[in-house]
Design an enzyme around this catalytic site. Structure first.
Site, mmCIF file in Angstrom:
data_model
loop_
_atom_site.group_PDB
_atom_site.id
_atom_site.type_symbol
_atom_site.label_atom_id
_atom_site.label_comp_id
_atom_site.label_asym_id
_atom_site.label_seq_id
_atom_site.Cartn_x
_atom_site.Cartn_y
_atom_site.Cartn_z
ATOM 1 N N THR A 25 4.670 31.065 -23.165
ATOM 2 C CA THR A 25 3.403 31.894 -23.131
ATOM 3 C C THR A 25 2.539 30.961 -22.150
ATOM 4 O O THR A 25 2.750 29.049 -22.797
ATOM 5 C CB THR A 25 2.204 31.833 -24.366
ATOM 6 O OG1 THR A 25 3.648 33.283 -24.792
ATOM 7 C CG2 THR A 25 1.154 32.475 -24.513
ATOM 8 N N THR A 28 3.193 28.346 -16.993
ATOM 9 C CA THR A 28 3.863 27.643 -16.347
ATOM 10 C C THR A 28 4.863 29.164 -16.837
ATOM 11 O O THR A 28 6.074 29.131 -16.074
ATOM 12 C CB THR A 28 4.388 26.460 -16.746
ATOM 13 O OG1 THR A 28 3.259 26.064 -16.459
ATOM 14 C CG2 THR A 28 5.493 25.729 -15.808
ATOM 15 N N GLY A 95 -2.454 24.985 -26.134
ATOM 16 C CA GLY A 95 -3.438 25.126 -25.123
ATOM 17 C C GLY A 95 -3.938 26.287 -25.395
ATOM 18 O O GLY A 95 -4.949 27.302 -24.701
ATOM 19 N N GLU A 102 5.158 30.405 -30.864
ATOM 20 C CA GLU A 102 6.153 29.454 -30.462
ATOM 21 C C GLU A 102 6.932 28.375 -30.796
ATOM 22 O O GLU A 102 8.551 28.563 -30.370
ATOM 23 C CB GLU A 102 5.010 28.640 -28.945
ATOM 24 C CG GLU A 102 4.085 29.245 -28.040
ATOM 25 C CD GLU A 102 3.405 28.621 -27.091
ATOM 26 O OE1 GLU A 102 3.204 28.979 -26.044
ATOM 27 O OE2 GLU A 102 2.684 27.197 -27.979
ATOM 28 N N LYS A 120 1.935 17.139 -17.327
ATOM 29 C CA LYS A 120 2.259 17.210 -18.310
ATOM 30 C C LYS A 120 2.817 15.814 -18.872
ATOM 31 O O LYS A 120 2.648 16.039 -20.249
ATOM 32 C CB LYS A 120 2.464 18.711 -19.113
ATOM 33 C CG LYS A 120 2.446 19.643 -18.692
ATOM 34 C CD LYS A 120 0.348 19.720 -18.896
ATOM 35 C CE LYS A 120 -0.123 21.516 -17.900
ATOM 36 N NZ LYS A 120 0.537 22.502 -18.914
HETATM 37 C C1 5RP Z 1 0.297 28.170 -25.213
HETATM 38 C C2 5RP Z 1 1.593 26.835 -24.679
HETATM 39 C C3 5RP Z 1 1.484 26.697 -23.126
HETATM 40 O O1 5RP Z 1 2.804 26.905 -23.079
HETATM 41 C C4 5RP Z 1 0.937 25.226 -22.870
HETATM 42 O O2 5RP Z 1 -0.762 25.155 -23.296
HETATM 43 C C5 5RP Z 1 0.868 25.076 -21.577
HETATM 44 O O3 5RP Z 1 0.412 26.244 -21.051
HETATM 45 P P1 5RP Z 1 0.777 26.069 -19.811
HETATM 46 O O4 5RP Z 1 1.259 26.574 -19.011
HETATM 47 O O5 5RP Z 1 -0.207 26.971 -18.935
HETATM 48 O O6 5RP Z 1 -0.295 25.114 -18.532
HETATM 49 O O7 5RP Z 1 0.966 25.886 -25.613
HETATM 50 O O8 5RP Z 1 0.023 28.183 -26.880
#
Ligand code: 5RP
Length: 224
Positions: A25, A28, A95, A102, A120
């Site tokens: 989710t 990315t 996030g 997940e 990250k």
């Molecule tokens: C969602 C997550 C996402 O993988 C994490 O927030 C990273 O998101 P992005 O790829 O939009 O930066 O843990 O619950």
């Protein structure tokens, strides 16, 4: 191509014909799902479980066949994003409020691949507020227990004036630990607290990370 796209596309290339795939989710994971959709259109045969309603919608949009958990015990591979990752591939996730699904999908996958851009990667987890999924029932007590135990700021996640409700019907409390000295210990402690369903610390689950950069190049980090 930006870093997220480079990472997502590369990891999607590791999926092989006949595999059962966990779809992550976030922005990315989106690129991995998009690329898998392109590969399915070109004949790749896979089946997938998505880690959120949003990713399930994406899978449908890209004609990726979906699986039910009752049809399969484990997945071959899961590809998902992260909010932070360290050199040992310990992660903060959640996030996007999808951490529970997940983690469940990642733990039931033979390979869990993280896709992320370079921003990250951190020396020590914790600058990103740690998401903690709690049951709505008496969540104020759970929040109070957390505040009693840890001397850091906690906040119920609210978006546009509304309490965020996860796909599982729960709430998210974000914890500003700053720097987490012992992620494994914190992960175990939080897991034992009543009212907490799960949290965004993913310890020892990821096998590899694909980190993408603005110029389109990627680096692979392997768990040691
Ligand atoms: C969602 C997550 C996402 O993988 C994490 O927030 C990273 O998101 P992005 O790829 O939009 O930066 O843990 O619950």
């Amino acid at each position: 191509m930006n870093g997220k796209q480079a990472a997502g596309y590369l990891a999607a290339g590791w999926v092989e014909d006949g595999m059962k795939v966990g779809l992550g989710t976030g922005s990315t994971a989106y690129f991995a799902i998009e690329k898998l959709g392109e590969r399915v259109a070109s004949g790749l045969r896979i089946k997938a479980i998505a880690t959120s309603k949003a990713s399930e919608d994406l899978a449908r949009k890209f004609n990726i066949p979906l699986l039910q958990a009752s049809e399969v015990k484990r997945l071959d591979i899961a590809i998902d994003g992260a909010d932070e990752l360290d050199a040992a591939l310990n992660l903060i996730k959640g996030g996007g409020a999808a951490l529970l699904r997940e983690k469940l999908v990642a733990k039931h996958s033979d390979r869990f691949i993280v896709v992320a851009d370079g921003s990250k990667v951190v020396d020590r987890l914790g600058a990103f507020k740690l998401p903690i999924e709690v049951v709505p029932f008496c969540y104020e007590w759970t929040l109070g227990s957390l505040q009693e135990r840890y001397d850091v700021p906690f906040a119920l996640r609210v978006k546009e004036g509304q309490t965020v409700v996860t796909d599982n019907g729960n709430y998210i409390i974000d914890a500003a630990f700053g720097q987490i000295a012992s992620p494994r210990q914190l992960a175990e402690e939080l897991k034992q607290m009543t009212g907490i369903v799960d949290h965004g610390l993913f310890i020892g689950i990821a096998e590899q990370a694909v980190v993408g950069y603005e110029d389109g190049h990627t680096e692979i980090i392997k768990a040691n």
